[in-house]
Design a protein around this motif. Structure first.
Motif, PDB file in Angstrom:
ATOM      1  N   ILE A  49     -16.184 -16.523  26.272  1.00  0.00           N
ATOM      2  CA  ILE A  49     -17.091 -15.909  25.313  1.00  0.00           C
ATOM      3  C   ILE A  49     -16.647 -14.831  24.771  1.00  0.00           C
ATOM      4  O   ILE A  49     -15.837 -14.102  25.509  1.00  0.00           O
ATOM      5  CB  ILE A  49     -18.232 -15.547  26.399  1.00  0.00           C
ATOM      6  N   THR A  50     -16.995 -14.596  23.506  1.00  0.00           N
ATOM      7  CA  THR A  50     -16.563 -13.271  22.789  1.00  0.00           C
ATOM      8  C   THR A  50     -17.468 -12.919  21.815  1.00  0.00           C
ATOM      9  O   THR A  50     -18.071 -13.971  21.045  1.00  0.00           O
ATOM     10  CB  THR A  50     -15.141 -13.702  22.211  1.00  0.00           C
ATOM     11  N   LEU A  51     -17.439 -11.633  21.554  1.00  0.00           N
ATOM     12  CA  LEU A  51     -18.402 -11.351  20.364  1.00  0.00           C
ATOM     13  C   LEU A  51     -17.413 -11.186  18.920  1.00  0.00           C
ATOM     14  O   LEU A  51     -16.351 -10.799  18.859  1.00  0.00           O
ATOM     15  CB  LEU A  51     -18.987  -9.880  20.480  1.00  0.00           C
ATOM     16  N   SER A  52     -18.040 -11.294  17.819  1.00  0.00           N
ATOM     17  CA  SER A  52     -17.571 -11.016  16.634  1.00  0.00           C
ATOM     18  C   SER A  52     -17.430  -9.387  16.574  1.00  0.00           C
ATOM     19  O   SER A  52     -18.246  -8.812  17.311  1.00  0.00           O
ATOM     20  CB  SER A  52     -18.347 -11.546  15.261  1.00  0.00           C
ATOM     21  N   PRO A  53     -16.492  -8.673  15.459  1.00  0.00           N
ATOM     22  CA  PRO A  53     -16.452  -7.311  15.755  1.00  0.00           C
ATOM     23  C   PRO A  53     -17.806  -6.733  15.430  1.00  0.00           C
ATOM     24  O   PRO A  53     -17.832  -5.261  15.940  1.00  0.00           O
ATOM     25  CB  PRO A  53     -15.321  -7.243  14.517  1.00  0.00           C
ATOM     26  N   ASP A  54     -18.744  -7.186  14.469  1.00  0.00           N
ATOM     27  CA  ASP A  54     -20.054  -6.596  14.113  1.00  0.00           C
ATOM     28  C   ASP A  54     -20.991  -6.685  15.395  1.00  0.00           C
ATOM     29  O   ASP A  54     -21.996  -6.624  15.168  1.00  0.00           O
ATOM     30  CB  ASP A  54     -20.306  -6.796  12.844  1.00  0.00           C
ATOM     31  N   SER A  55     -20.654  -7.686  16.361  1.00  0.00           N
ATOM     32  CA  SER A  55     -21.627  -7.964  17.204  1.00  0.00           C
ATOM     33  C   SER A  55     -22.826  -8.811  16.716  1.00  0.00           C
ATOM     34  O   SER A  55     -23.595  -9.179  17.445  1.00  0.00           O
ATOM     35  CB  SER A  55     -22.083  -6.997  17.975  1.00  0.00           C
ATOM     36  N   ARG A  56     -22.583  -9.480  15.647  1.00  0.00           N
ATOM     37  CA  ARG A  56     -23.687 -10.294  15.005  1.00  0.00           C
ATOM     38  C   ARG A  56     -23.682 -11.810  15.514  1.00  0.00           C
ATOM     39  O   ARG A  56     -24.496 -12.461  15.666  1.00  0.00           O
ATOM     40  CB  ARG A  56     -23.647 -10.346  13.491  1.00  0.00           C
ATOM     41  N   THR A  57     -22.361 -12.083  15.869  1.00  0.00           N
ATOM     42  CA  THR A  57     -22.171 -13.694  16.374  1.00  0.00           C
ATOM     43  C   THR A  57     -21.648 -13.572  17.805  1.00  0.00           C
ATOM     44  O   THR A  57     -20.490 -13.005  18.155  1.00  0.00           O
ATOM     45  CB  THR A  57     -21.349 -14.347  15.522  1.00  0.00           C
ATOM     46  N   LEU A  58     -21.944 -14.538  18.743  1.00  0.00           N
ATOM     47  CA  LEU A  58     -21.389 -14.785  19.897  1.00  0.00           C
ATOM     48  C   LEU A  58     -20.565 -15.936  19.669  1.00  0.00           C
ATOM     49  O   LEU A  58     -21.417 -17.127  19.315  1.00  0.00           O
ATOM     50  CB  LEU A  58     -22.637 -14.844  20.921  1.00  0.00           C
ATOM     51  N   TYR A  59     -19.610 -16.199  20.148  1.00  0.00           N
ATOM     52  CA  TYR A  59     -18.728 -17.381  20.436  1.00  0.00           C
ATOM     53  C   TYR A  59     -18.465 -17.802  21.560  1.00  0.00           C
ATOM     54  O   TYR A  59     -18.437 -16.774  22.532  1.00  0.00           O
ATOM     55  CB  TYR A  59     -17.522 -17.155  19.347  1.00  0.00           C
ATOM     56  N   PHE A  60     -18.687 -19.052  22.022  1.00  0.00           N
ATOM     57  CA  PHE A  60     -18.484 -19.409  23.471  1.00  0.00           C
ATOM     58  C   PHE A  60     -18.007 -21.057  23.350  1.00  0.00           C
ATOM     59  O   PHE A  60     -18.089 -21.727  22.468  1.00  0.00           O
ATOM     60  CB  PHE A  60     -19.904 -19.326  24.062  1.00  0.00           C
ATOM     61  N   CYS A  61     -17.663 -21.410  24.560  1.00  0.00           N
ATOM     62  CA  CYS A  61     -17.010 -22.702  24.894  1.00  0.00           C
ATOM     63  C   CYS A  61     -17.194 -23.295  26.045  1.00  0.00           C
ATOM     64  O   CYS A  61     -17.020 -22.233  27.186  1.00  0.00           O
ATOM     65  CB  CYS A  61     -15.833 -22.965  24.310  1.00  0.00           C
ATOM     66  N   PRO A  62     -17.517 -24.634  26.581  1.00  0.00           N
ATOM     67  CA  PRO A  62     -17.354 -24.919  27.981  1.00  0.00           C
ATOM     68  C   PRO A  62     -15.785 -24.929  28.209  1.00  0.00           C
ATOM     69  O   PRO A  62     -15.178 -25.438  27.229  1.00  0.00           O
ATOM     70  CB  PRO A  62     -17.930 -26.468  27.910  1.00  0.00           C
ATOM     71  N   LEU A  63     -15.804 -24.957  29.538  1.00  0.00           N
ATOM     72  CA  LEU A  63     -14.064 -24.910  29.982  1.00  0.00           C
ATOM     73  C   LEU A  63     -13.606 -26.322  29.821  1.00  0.00           C
ATOM     74  O   LEU A  63     -12.566 -26.603  29.522  1.00  0.00           O
ATOM     75  CB  LEU A  63     -14.124 -24.591  31.481  1.00  0.00           C
TER      76      LEU A  63
END
Length: 403
Positions: A258-272
Motif C-alpha cells: 500500500i502507498t499514497l501518491s505524493p498529494d495523497s489523492r490516490t491510494l495504490y495497493f496490491c494483493p501479495l
C-alpha cells in the motif's frame, strides 16, 4: 542494453543453413559445446546498495525514517514469538526499544497497552511515526485489543494515538499488514490498513483518526483477493497457491502492499499473491457514506507490476515495488515504464520499503524460508539486512572522456 550490443548481429541458425546450401556448400554438424556459452545476463547483480544494518536476532519487516533521519524498524512476532523488541530505533550503537521497553518488550500488560507485533510502518506529512500492530503472537489466538493503529510523536517519544481495531473489523484470521496515513481527509486524518489475512478473508480497513470510526471495505473485490492458481518462482522453485488442496510453499496473502501518491489523492495497493497493481481515489475511500458498489466502481486496475510485497512512493510519484521472485526491487515510473533499482542474491524476501528523499530503505527478512513454508524446517540464515540505495544514482563517469 540492447541484445545486439552484447552478442553482435544475430543470425538464426535455420537461415544460415539455407544460405550455405544455396551456395552449394555441404551442411555441417554444430561443433561440440565448450565452456564458452551464451548466458542470461539478467542473473548478474544490478544497482548500487549499501547494508545499513545486520540483524542476528528476529527478522525485520517494517521500516520508517523520520525527517530528522531517525530510523525505526519493526520486528513482528506473528511468525516467531520472539523475546526481543518489536519496535526499535536504530542508532549508531545498535537497536533501542521504542518508545520504551514497557511498550516494546514482552510483558504481562494488557494487549491494548503494549506493542504485540509491529508490522507495517510509515510517517505522515508532519513527520510523525505510525505503526500497525497486527497483534498476533505465533501459536496463539488473536487477543481482543491486540490489533491496533499506533501514532508516535518522535519529538516527544510518546504515543499520541492508540486506536484499537474492534471485533468485526478484526477477524480471527486477520493479518493487519501495512498502513498509510492521509492527513488531507478527516478532521485529524484517515488511516488505510491492509488486512492480507492469515486465511482467506482479506480486506482494506479505513480508520478515521479523530473519531476512531472504522470499517472494512473491498472484502469481496478481486483487487483484495489472493489469486487462486497463482504460481511464483521463489529461489528457483515453482510454487502454486492452490488452497485447500495444497499447503502454500511461499509467502502469500490478499491485499498487502500500500502507498499514497505524493498529494495523497490516490491510494495504490496490491494483493501479495498477484501481479496486479490497483488504485482508488482517497476522496472516495475516506468517505464513510460511500457504498461498496461505489468503492468497487472507483477501483482502477493499473496493470502488472510483478510480485510485490511492500510498496513506496517518492516525491515524483514513482512507485518502488519489492519482488521476491527476482531478489529485486523495481520502480514503476509515472509513464508506466519500469526500472530495476536493485537485484542481488542477498535481496531475499524484500519486505518493508520506505523512501526518504533520494534514499530508499528496504528490509530483508528471508520470510520465504520460514519453517511453516518448508515442511517445518526453518531455512533462514542470519544475519538479516536493512539496505539502502539511491533513488537516482549519479551518472557513471567515463574517465577517458572527461573534459
Amino acid at each position: 542494453m540492447k541484445r545486439r550490443s552484447l552478442l553482435g548481429a544475430a543470425v538464426p541458425v535455420g537461415v544460415a543453413a539455407l544460405a550455405m546450401a544455396g551456395a552449394g556448400q555441404a551442411a555441417r554438424a554444430a561443433p561440440a559445446a565448450t565452456g564458452r556459452m551464451n548466458r542470461d545476463y539478467g542473473l548478474n547483480s544490478a544497482g548500487p546498495f549499501e547494508i545499513v544494518a545486520r540483524f542476528d536476532g528476529p527478522g525485520p519487516s517494517g521500516i520508517a525514517v523520520t525527517p530528522g533521519r531517525r530510523i525505526f524498524v519493526g520486528f513482528p512476532r506473528h511468525a516467531i514469538n520472539h523475546a526481543g523488541v518489536t519496535l526499535a530505533e536504530l542508532r549508531a550503537d545498535g537497536l533501542h526499544a521504542y518508545p520504551d521497553t514497557q511498550w516494546s518488550m514482552p510483558s504481562d500488560r494488557p494487549p491494548q497497552q503494549r506493542l504485540m507485533s509491529v508490522h507495517g510502518m510509515t510517517t505522515d506529512t508532519r513527520g510523525r511515526l505510525w505503526c500497525i500492530d497486527d497483534g498476533k503472537l505465533a501459536g496463539q489466538s488473536l487477543a481482543p485489543g491486540a490489533a491496533k493503529v499506533i501514532g508516535i510523536d518522535p519529538e516527544k517519544n510518546t504515543i499520541f494515538a492508540n486506536i484499537v481495531l474492534r471485533p468485526g473489523i478484526v477477524l480471527p484470521d486477520s493479518h493487519m499488514n501495512d498502513l498509510r496515513v492521509d492527513l488531507t481527509h478527516g478532521a485529524a486524518g484517515t488511516v488505510y490498513v491492509t488486512d492480507s489475512s492469515f486465511g482467506l478473508s482479506p480486506a482494506l480497513v479505513v480508520v478515521d483518526i479523530a473519531t476512531g470510526r472504522q470499517r472494512r471495505v473491498l472484502a469481496t473485490h478481486p483487487a483484495a483477493q489472493a489469486e487462486r492458481g497463482f504460481m511464483a518462482v521463489v529461489e528457483g522453485r515453482p510454487l502454486v497457491f492452490d488452497p485447500p488442496r495444497h499447503k502454500p510453499g511461499f509467502v502469500w496473502g490478499g491485499i498487502d502492499g500500500i502507498t499514497l501518491s505524493p498529494d495523497s489523492r490516490t491510494l495504490y495497493f496490491c494483493p501479495l499473491t498477484s501481479r496486479r497493481l490497483y488504485s482508488i481515489p482517497t476522496a472516495v475511500l475516506s468517505d464513510f457514506s460511500t457504498t461498496e458498489a461505489q468503492l468497487a466502481q472507483a477501483v482502477r486496475d493499473e496493470g502488472e507490476k510483478g510480485v510485490a510485497d511492500g510498496l513506496a512512493t517518492d516525491g515524483q510519484g514513482r512507485i518502488y515495488t519489492t519482488n521476491f521472485e527476482h531478489d529485486a526491487i523495481f520502480r514503476r515510473n509515472v509513464d508506466g515504464s519500469f526500472d530495476t533499482m536493485v537485484r542481488d542474491p542477498r535481496v531475499l524476501s524484500p519486505d518493508g520499503i520506505f523512501v526518504d528523499g533520494n534514499d530508499v530503505y528496504c528490509t530483508l527478512g528471508q520470510w520465504n524460508r520460514l519453517g511453516g513454508l518448508n515442511g517445518g524446517h526453518d531455512l533462514r540464515v542470519p544475519p538479516y539486512y536493512l539496505i539502502r540505495f539511491p533513488a537516482d544514482p549519479p551518472d557513471a563517469v567515463d574517465a577517458l572522456h572527461v573534459k
